[in-house]
Design a protein around this motif. Structure first.
Motif, PDB file in Angstrom:
ATOM      1  N   ALA A  60       0.861  -1.321   0.024  1.00 27.27           N
ATOM      2  CA  ALA A  60      -0.242  -0.090   0.067  1.00 27.27           C
ATOM      3  C   ALA A  60       0.821   1.191   0.178  1.00 27.27           C
ATOM      4  CB  ALA A  60      -0.856  -0.063   1.233  1.00 27.27           C
ATOM      5  N   LYS A  61       1.894   1.100   0.813  1.00 32.38           N
ATOM      6  CA  LYS A  61       2.863   2.449   1.087  1.00 32.38           C
ATOM      7  C   LYS A  61       3.524   2.648  -0.453  1.00 32.38           C
ATOM      8  CE  LYS A  61       6.854   4.007   3.350  1.00 32.38           C
ATOM      9  NZ  LYS A  61       7.788   4.193   4.406  1.00 32.38           N
ATOM     10  N   ASP A  76      -1.395   9.608  -2.823  1.00 30.36           N
ATOM     11  CA  ASP A  76      -1.667  10.158  -1.421  1.00 30.36           C
ATOM     12  C   ASP A  76      -2.907  11.045  -1.317  1.00 30.36           C
ATOM     13  OD1 ASP A  76      -1.102  10.749   1.275  1.00 30.36           O
ATOM     14  OD2 ASP A  76      -0.112  12.666   0.826  1.00 30.36           O
ATOM     15  N   ASN A  77      -3.836  10.482  -0.603  1.00 23.28           N
ATOM     16  CA  ASN A  77      -5.086  11.443  -0.470  1.00 23.28           C
ATOM     17  C   ASN A  77      -5.197  11.570   1.083  1.00 23.28           C
ATOM     18  OD1 ASN A  77      -7.544  12.628  -0.384  1.00 23.28           O
ATOM     19  ND2 ASN A  77      -8.426  11.059  -1.342  1.00 23.28           N
ATOM     20  N   SER A  78      -4.700  12.786   1.354  1.00 22.63           N
ATOM     21  CA  SER A  78      -4.563  13.037   2.859  1.00 22.63           C
ATOM     22  C   SER A  78      -6.148  13.469   3.434  1.00 22.63           C
ATOM     23  CB  SER A  78      -3.791  14.397   3.177  1.00 22.63           C
ATOM     24  OG  SER A  78      -4.166  15.420   2.583  1.00 22.63           O
ATOM     25  N   ASP A  79      -6.950  13.616   2.459  1.00 25.25           N
ATOM     26  CA  ASP A  79      -8.401  13.796   2.969  1.00 25.25           C
ATOM     27  C   ASP A  79      -9.097  12.350   3.087  1.00 25.25           C
ATOM     28  OD1 ASP A  79      -7.958  16.413   2.971  1.00 25.25           O
ATOM     29  OD2 ASP A  79      -8.424  16.752   1.077  1.00 25.25           O
ATOM     30  N   ALA A  80      -8.674  11.523   2.482  1.00 26.05           N
ATOM     31  CA  ALA A  80      -9.303  10.106   2.712  1.00 26.05           C
ATOM     32  C   ALA A  80      -9.658   9.920   3.954  1.00 26.05           C
ATOM     33  CB  ALA A  80      -8.544   9.046   1.818  1.00 26.05           C
ATOM     34  N   THR A  81     -11.141   9.494   4.314  1.00 26.37           N
ATOM     35  CA  THR A  81     -11.232   9.002   5.814  1.00 26.37           C
ATOM     36  C   THR A  81     -11.834   7.728   5.721  1.00 26.37           C
ATOM     37  OG1 THR A  81     -13.222  10.376   5.449  1.00 26.37           O
ATOM     38  CG2 THR A  81     -11.619  11.681   6.298  1.00 26.37           C
ATOM     39  N   SER A  82     -12.510   7.373   4.678  1.00 26.84           N
ATOM     40  CA  SER A  82     -13.332   6.230   4.715  1.00 26.84           C
ATOM     41  C   SER A  82     -12.599   4.984   5.083  1.00 26.84           C
ATOM     42  CB  SER A  82     -14.094   6.114   3.393  1.00 26.84           C
ATOM     43  OG  SER A  82     -14.913   4.652   3.428  1.00 26.84           O
ATOM     44  N   ASN A  83     -12.743   4.215   5.883  1.00 25.18           N
ATOM     45  CA  ASN A  83     -11.883   2.873   6.180  1.00 25.18           C
ATOM     46  C   ASN A  83     -13.036   1.791   6.737  1.00 25.18           C
ATOM     47  OD1 ASN A  83      -9.941   1.095   7.167  1.00 25.18           O
ATOM     48  ND2 ASN A  83      -9.495   2.096   9.056  1.00 25.18           N
ATOM     49  N   PRO A  84     -13.259   1.095   5.847  1.00 26.96           N
ATOM     50  CA  PRO A  84     -14.303  -0.109   6.200  1.00 26.96           C
ATOM     51  C   PRO A  84     -13.525  -1.125   6.775  1.00 26.96           C
ATOM     52  CG  PRO A  84     -13.888  -0.378   3.903  1.00 26.96           C
ATOM     53  CD  PRO A  84     -12.903   0.820   4.337  1.00 26.96           C
ATOM     54  N   PHE A  85     -12.234  -1.397   6.953  1.00 25.09           N
ATOM     55  CA  PHE A  85     -11.394  -2.361   7.293  1.00 25.09           C
ATOM     56  C   PHE A  85     -11.563  -2.354   9.028  1.00 25.09           C
ATOM     57  CE2 PHE A  85      -9.545  -1.314   3.112  1.00 25.09           C
ATOM     58  CZ  PHE A  85     -10.405  -2.104   2.597  1.00 25.09           C
ATOM     59  N   PHE A  96       0.645   2.616   8.498  1.00 22.48           N
ATOM     60  CA  PHE A  96       0.070   2.155   7.280  1.00 22.48           C
ATOM     61  C   PHE A  96      -1.423   2.634   7.020  1.00 22.48           C
ATOM     62  CE2 PHE A  96      -0.499  -1.835   9.855  1.00 22.48           C
ATOM     63  CZ  PHE A  96      -1.673  -1.939   9.959  1.00 22.48           C
ATOM     64  N   THR A  97      -1.871   3.058   8.053  1.00 22.85           N
ATOM     65  CA  THR A  97      -3.406   3.485   7.580  1.00 22.85           C
ATOM     66  C   THR A  97      -3.904   4.356   6.780  1.00 22.85           C
ATOM     67  OG1 THR A  97      -3.798   2.879  10.219  1.00 22.85           O
ATOM     68  CG2 THR A  97      -5.700   4.179   8.909  1.00 22.85           C
ATOM     69  N   GLN A  98      -3.171   5.383   6.741  1.00 20.17           N
ATOM     70  CA  GLN A  98      -3.488   6.570   5.843  1.00 20.17           C
ATOM     71  C   GLN A  98      -3.190   5.946   4.130  1.00 20.17           C
ATOM     72  OE1 GLN A  98      -5.169   9.156   6.710  1.00 20.17           O
ATOM     73  NE2 GLN A  98      -5.537   9.319   4.620  1.00 20.17           N
ATOM     74  N   TYR A  99      -2.099   5.227   4.070  1.00 23.99           N
ATOM     75  CA  TYR A  99      -1.829   4.634   2.871  1.00 23.99           C
ATOM     76  C   TYR A  99      -2.960   3.891   2.290  1.00 23.99           C
ATOM     77  CZ  TYR A  99       3.064   5.860   3.505  1.00 23.99           C
ATOM     78  OH  TYR A  99       4.267   6.748   3.897  1.00 23.99           O
ATOM     79  N   ILE A 100      -3.347   2.964   3.047  1.00 22.62           N
ATOM     80  CA  ILE A 100      -4.635   1.924   2.856  1.00 22.62           C
ATOM     81  C   ILE A 100      -5.865   2.874   2.625  1.00 22.62           C
ATOM     82  CG2 ILE A 100      -6.231   0.052   3.594  1.00 22.62           C
ATOM     83  CD1 ILE A 100      -3.793  -0.898   5.331  1.00 22.62           C
ATOM     84  N   LYS A 101      -6.145   3.947   3.491  1.00 26.92           N
ATOM     85  CA  LYS A 101      -7.185   4.781   3.123  1.00 26.92           C
ATOM     86  C   LYS A 101      -7.129   5.440   1.738  1.00 26.92           C
ATOM     87  CE  LYS A 101      -8.481   6.126   7.977  1.00 26.92           C
ATOM     88  NZ  LYS A 101      -8.673   7.531   8.731  1.00 26.92           N
ATOM     89  N   SER A 102      -5.973   5.726   1.307  1.00 27.30           N
ATOM     90  CA  SER A 102      -5.774   6.345   0.029  1.00 27.30           C
ATOM     91  C   SER A 102      -6.081   5.376  -1.044  1.00 27.30           C
ATOM     92  CB  SER A 102      -4.189   6.939  -0.080  1.00 27.30           C
ATOM     93  OG  SER A 102      -4.153   7.928   0.831  1.00 27.30           O
TER      94      SER A 102
END
Length: 359
Positions: free
Chosen positions: A143-144, A153-162, A171-177
């Motif tokens: 993911a990274k 890279d999408n720093s605004d990505a907030t959705s995380n269904p996992f 790694f969370t923000q990478y996976i969100k992106s």
């Protein structure tokens, strides 16, 4: 914005053109024509990864084994990932500096690819100065790598269904992106399994999806950028009811310089309703405007107040020493417009020269 090598820029331009003219991402260089007919005994044409594998094979980005298999279920190694990414994004693998990993020697098949990724800062080694080319990569590590390599890279990505991707993990923000761009939907709808390895087949699909997203995003950004420049860079002359010129704007595309002159109060009024003062700018994807070293002004919420802030910041840039000559100016003011298109953030820079004739 990430810097790219000339080779990479050329490749991405070709990729963007291919996407603009076709839904298939497959830029096939002539030296890989023979590979386009290659079939693997263990890749079912109807399998979920078959199309991505074939696309990458056709471009010489991946190859199979001597027994005519691809082994899509084999877990990907760091060396294999280095080759696929380096060739996919068009990194220079010829003129590369030695990455100085104790386990990556010149002459091995992956040396150039590892060196190219290491130099570009896309895939690091370990603290003991090893790269561990035969070690597998986890889904979190992939993911990274994908986010950094394809500018996702999408720093605004907030959705995380996992459920297994907790806030605060590296790694969370990478996976969100990745999730926000549709490049991954997880192993299941609620599990990403970050510590699991990635197979060669899965990685092929990840790479092609990332290529598609980047190419489409670049095309969308270019289209949005052109519209913004066209809107800002109009050469216009404003006149009053008697036909007298009250203001004019001139844009030099080569130097990206906008020159604005107001000849009287009515001209100022005209200018304050056009260009980067206009409320229509937000409709083009522009969400904030930065003048010189000031804090960017959000133009999407309260446009009237934003307009006042912009005017105040410009007034502070005026040179009033020439007021006695009937003119005040703000010269060589750096302006940056922050915008978004297709979930990709970008900016446009230009220089402003503003002249106001005094009564």
């Amino acid at each position: 914005m990430k810097k790219s090598s000339t080779t990479r820029k050329t490749y991405m331009a070709a990729l963007s053109l291919a996407v603009a003219s076709s839904a298939i991402v497959a830029v096939v260089p002539t030296q890989h024509v023979e590979a386009a007919t290659k079939k693997f005994t263990d890749v079912n044409p109807k399998s979920v990864h078959a199309e991505a594998i074939q696309s990458l094979v056709e471009r010489g980005i991946i190859s199979g084994f001597t027994d005519n298999t691809f082994r899509p279920g084999k877990v990907l190694t760091r060396a294999e990932a280095a080759k696929m990414i380096a060739l996919s994004i068009g990194l220079d693998t010829k003129e590369v500096a030695n990455p100085n990993f104790s386990d990556v020697k010149k002459g091995v098949w992956y040396y150039e690819y590892v060196a190219a990724l290491s130099i570009s800062g896309l895939l690091d080694g370990f603290s003991d100065k090893t790269f561990r080319p035969g070690q597998t990569l986890t889904r979190a590590e992939i993911a990274k790598l994908l986010v950094k390599s394809y500018e996702l890279d999408n720093s605004d990505a907030t959705s995380n269904p996992f459920n297994d991707v907790q806030e605060g993990r590296w790694f969370t923000q990478y996976i969100k992106s990745l999730y926000s761009t549709g490049i991954t939907n997880g192993k299941t709808t609620t599990m990403f399994v970050p510590d699991q390895g990635v197979t060669r087949g899965e990685f092929a699909s990840f790479v092609v999806r990332a290529e598609n997203h980047l190419a489409k995003s670049k095309e969308a950004v270019k289209e949005a950028s052109d519209k913004i420049i066209e809107f800002i860079g109009k050469n216009e002359v404003y006149k009053d009811d008697t036909g007298k010129t009250t203001a004019k704007t001139e844009y030099n595309l080569a130097s990206r310089t906008l020159s604005i002159t107001a000849y009287n109060e009515k001209g100022l009024t005209h200018l304050q309703q056009s260009g980067f003062f206009s409320k229509d700018l937000a409709a083009l994807g522009v969400y904030s405007l930065k003048i010189a070293d000031n804090t960017p002004v959000d133009i999407t919420k309260d446009h009237a107040n934003a307009k006042k802030l912009i005017q105040n910041q410009l007034q502070n840039r005026f040179d009033t020493s020439t007021a006695g000559d009937g003119i005040i100016s703000a010269k060589n003011v750096n302006i940056r417009l922050y915008a978004t298109s297709n979930d990709v953030k970008f900016w446009e820079d230009f220089t402003l020269n503003l002249h106001i004739m005094l009564p």
